[in-house]
Write an enzyme that holds these catalytic residues in place. Structure first.
Site, PDB file in Angstrom:
ATOM      1  N   HIS A 183       0.828  -1.211   0.000  1.00 60.10           N
ATOM      2  CA  HIS A 183       0.000   0.000   0.000  1.00 60.10           C
ATOM      3  C   HIS A 183       0.865   1.265   0.000  1.00 60.10           C
ATOM      4  O   HIS A 183       0.656   2.174  -0.814  1.00 60.10           O
ATOM      5  CB  HIS A 183      -0.897  -0.059   1.246  1.00 60.10           C
ATOM      6  CG  HIS A 183      -1.755   1.134   1.497  1.00 60.10           C
ATOM      7  ND1 HIS A 183      -3.103   1.143   1.275  1.00 60.10           N
ATOM      8  CD2 HIS A 183      -1.459   2.363   1.989  1.00 60.10           C
ATOM      9  CE1 HIS A 183      -3.608   2.314   1.610  1.00 60.10           C
ATOM     10  NE2 HIS A 183      -2.625   3.081   2.042  1.00 60.10           N
ATOM     11  N   GLU A 184       1.818   1.322   0.912  1.00 57.03           N
ATOM     12  CA  GLU A 184       2.629   2.544   1.018  1.00 57.03           C
ATOM     13  C   GLU A 184       3.454   2.779  -0.240  1.00 57.03           C
ATOM     14  O   GLU A 184       3.629   3.915  -0.683  1.00 57.03           O
ATOM     15  CB  GLU A 184       3.543   2.481   2.245  1.00 57.03           C
ATOM     16  CG  GLU A 184       2.816   2.362   3.577  1.00 57.03           C
ATOM     17  CD  GLU A 184       1.793   3.447   3.811  1.00 57.03           C
ATOM     18  OE1 GLU A 184       1.891   4.529   3.219  1.00 57.03           O
ATOM     19  OE2 GLU A 184       0.855   3.197   4.591  1.00 57.03           O
TER      20      GLU A 184
ATOM     21  N   HIS B 283       1.519   4.545  -2.834  1.00 56.81           N
ATOM     22  CA  HIS B 283       1.580   6.014  -2.694  1.00 56.81           C
ATOM     23  C   HIS B 283       2.896   6.556  -3.246  1.00 56.81           C
ATOM     24  O   HIS B 283       2.917   7.586  -3.927  1.00 56.81           O
ATOM     25  CB  HIS B 283       1.483   6.408  -1.218  1.00 56.81           C
ATOM     26  CG  HIS B 283       0.144   6.227  -0.598  1.00 56.81           C
ATOM     27  ND1 HIS B 283      -1.022   6.687  -1.152  1.00 56.81           N
ATOM     28  CD2 HIS B 283      -0.210   5.653   0.589  1.00 56.81           C
ATOM     29  CE1 HIS B 283      -2.039   6.403  -0.342  1.00 56.81           C
ATOM     30  NE2 HIS B 283      -1.571   5.771   0.712  1.00 56.81           N
TER      31      HIS B 283
HETATM   32 ZN   LIG Z   1      -2.558   5.081   2.536  1.00 55.90          ZN
END
Ligand SMILES: [Zn+2]
Length: 327
Positions: free
Chosen positions: A243-244, A247
């Site tokens: 997830h990170e 980003h």
């Molecule tokens: Zn996030």
């Protein structure tokens, strides 16, 4: 991403309402179309939000607050404009120098293990968890867990172990975090620096978006026990890292912007009013077509629930790579 599991029951309701309020205010402000955002481009200036940690992953109800770093509509407009400007710069560069646009990318990874002491509780996680994390990333980004294949693969170049109690836990936005990153970060824009440790405020992780000018803050911070086989119940299959890094490759949350506007800027992720926690199969919070994308890596569900990026997200990441991080 979320709360400590033991806080989940009593925190969940309050967090949901707070988050919804935040998103409603964002929607009310409106999201201008991309064409308008271009003209609003802050000429050459860095448009990164002042606090570039725009992307924490939290467990439900973390610290009893809304996620402190959710993007506002204004921040989304600034980032969209900055991406357009970066793409124009790249196009001009390519026209002049004949540089090619990459279609596949292997990302060099340096993992900094921040430790308070030599104990497991003090951050001393084994190398095996880190190599497992790299495997999870490679599976996820190759579409090996059921989603679209992306252009990205990950190569572990170094594990850097650092014992420094003043950096432990890692506190989001602190001077200690800046000191840590300034001291430890290595490589160019294409190098992924991952910092592992206990984290402040029950956070699972946070990341920086790409910027045209490399910042010493660039990288992702991940809860050490969220790595595959770690002790973070429901969040220990390595998807906080997935997830990170999403980003770091310019993806927004699937619930960005709520039901209105351009949402997360990706057409094949159905709109979602607010973060989804746990694994609420069949959730459908917006009237637009499609159930909430609770299985997407950019939502807030349990690791066991999320398993895919979409083709649109893969495209967005590759575009951003060529705009910001390609050599
Ligand atoms: Zn996030």
């Amino acid at each position: 991403m979320g709360l400590r599991p033991n806080l989940l029951t009593r925190r969940a309701a309050g967090v949901a309402s707070t988050t919804l309020a935040l998103l409603l205010s964002t929607a009310a402000a409106g999201v201008v179309p991309a064409a308008s955002a271009f003209s609003a481009a802050p000429g050459g200036a860095c448009a990164e939000p002042t606090d570039s940690h725009a992307n924490a992953r939290v467990r439900p109800g973390a610290a009893g607050t809304h996620e402190p770093n959710e993007l506002t509509a204004k921040q989304v407009r600034e980032r969209d404009a900055d991406l357009a400007a970066a793409l124009r710069e790249r196009a001009n560069y390519r026209a002049g120098a004949g540089a090619t646009t990459l279609a596949t990318v292997t990302i060099p990874v340096v993992v900094h293990v921040i430790q308070e002491n030599s104990t497991r509780a003090g951050g001393n996680i084994p190398d095996s968890l880190i190599t497992s994390q790299i495997s999870v990333l490679n599976q996820a980004y190759a579409g090996g867990t059921g989603g679209a294949a992306t252009a990205f693969a990950f190569r572990l170049d170094k594990i850097n172990r650092v014992t420094n109690p003043s950096w432990y836990p890692i506190v989001d936005g602190s001077s200690a975090e800046r000191s840590m990153k300034s001291s430890l970060r290595v490589g160019g824009k294409n190098t992924l620096n991952i910092y592992l440790g206990e984290l402040s405020d029950d956070l699972l992780g946070w990341a920086t978006f790409p910027q045209r000018k490399l910042s010493s803050m660039d990288g992702v911070v991940v809860l050490n026990e969220s790595l595959p086989g770690g002790t973070a119940t429901n969040y220990n299959q390595g998807d906080t890292g997935t997830h990170e890094i999403g980003h770091w490759l310019n993806l927004y949350h699937t619930f960005q912007g709520g039901c209105g506007g351009s949402g997360d800027g990706v057409s094949d992720t159905p709109a979602e009013a607010s973060p989804a926690f746990e694994c609420p199969t069949g959730r459908n919070t917006c009237s637009a077509t499609g159930l909430d994308p609770i299985t997407n890596f950019m939502d807030y569900t349990y690791d066991s629930c999320m398993y895919q990026f979409t083709a649109g997200q893969a495209s967005r990441m590759l575009t951003a790579w060529n705009a910001y991080r390609a050599a």
